[in-house]
Scaffold this active site. Structure first.
Site, mmCIF file in Angstrom:
data_model
loop_
_atom_site.group_PDB
_atom_site.id
_atom_site.type_symbol
_atom_site.label_atom_id
_atom_site.label_comp_id
_atom_site.label_asym_id
_atom_site.label_seq_id
_atom_site.Cartn_x
_atom_site.Cartn_y
_atom_site.Cartn_z
ATOM 1 N N SER A 1 27.589 21.245 25.019
ATOM 2 C CA SER A 1 28.813 21.475 25.643
ATOM 3 C C SER A 1 28.163 21.468 26.954
ATOM 4 C CB SER A 1 29.529 22.560 25.954
ATOM 5 O OG SER A 1 29.088 24.055 25.531
ATOM 6 N N LYS B 1 28.574 28.824 29.497
ATOM 7 C CA LYS B 1 29.546 28.058 30.566
ATOM 8 C C LYS B 1 28.830 28.805 32.037
ATOM 9 C CE LYS B 1 32.030 26.061 26.673
ATOM 10 N NZ LYS B 1 30.865 26.650 25.802
#
Length: 205
Positions: free
Chosen positions: A122, A159
């Protein structure tokens, strides 16, 4: 330095993290509470063992009388590598530590407190790849735009952080992934640390 038992290593890591976060060592009662001991006396016995092994110094007459021994051997333990993190468990719990890497924490800025094994792709667009070792500086707060290790409910994720009012957006760096949206009014989110560097797995053995 004599080898540490898993429990002794866990307590030593807790002491180091507490000093890094608050500037002072934990009390015996705090150690007992964090690690599930029935009494502060149990923590005291482990502290005495750590002192005998040269890891810490115990200063009598004060509840926070613990000082890390700044020995070459202690520095050589390296950074703990965190693997899979169990739901609800502290990220630096001993059972999550796969091994220690001989990495100088000060090669990163700010200095790294632990390494986290990256899972998934990701964050691939900024060069954080599956299997990489992410150097993390332990922190509880983040600014918009920083790459964080965050715990959402019981899941730990890496993230890019963005906060707008009472909503936090955890952005992936891969167009195949949508942001994780966290409503702080009814969801729990905690920052475990800030990403400060990457070691390509295999480049550091």
């Amino acid at each position: 330095m004599r080898p540490l038992t898993p429990r002794q290593a866990e307590i030593l890591e807790l002491i180091k993290c507490n000093i890094a976060e608050t500037g002072m060592p934990p009390t015996r009662a705090e150690i007992a509470k964090r690690l599930g001991f029935k009494s502060a006396n149990a923590a005291e016995e482990h502290l005495k063992a750590l002192a005998k092994k040269g890891c810490i110094e115990i200063i009598p007459g004060t509840s926070r009388g613990i000082r890390l021994a700044q020995t070459e051997e202690l520095e050589e333990q390296g950074l703990p590598l965190i693997g899979q993190v169990a739901a609800g468990e502290p990220i630096l719990a001993q059972e999550h530590v796969e091994q220690h890497y001989q990495v100088d924490p000060n090669m990163f800025h700010p200095s790294a407190d632990f390494l986290l094994r990256v899972r998934g792709d990701s964050m691939k667009d900024i060069g954080i790849l599956e299997g990489d070792l992410l150097a993390v500086h332990k922190a509880e707060q983040a600014r918009n735009g920083q790459v964080v290790v965050a715990r959402v409910e019981d899941d730990v994720t890496v993230k890019r952080f963005e906060k707008k009012g009472s909503t936090v957006y955890l952005h992936a760096e891969n167009e195949d992934y949508s942001p994780i949206v966290v409503d702080l009014t009814n969801q729990s989110l905690s920052i475990e640390g800030l990403a400060v560097g990457v070691i390509r797995n295999g480049d550091w053995q």
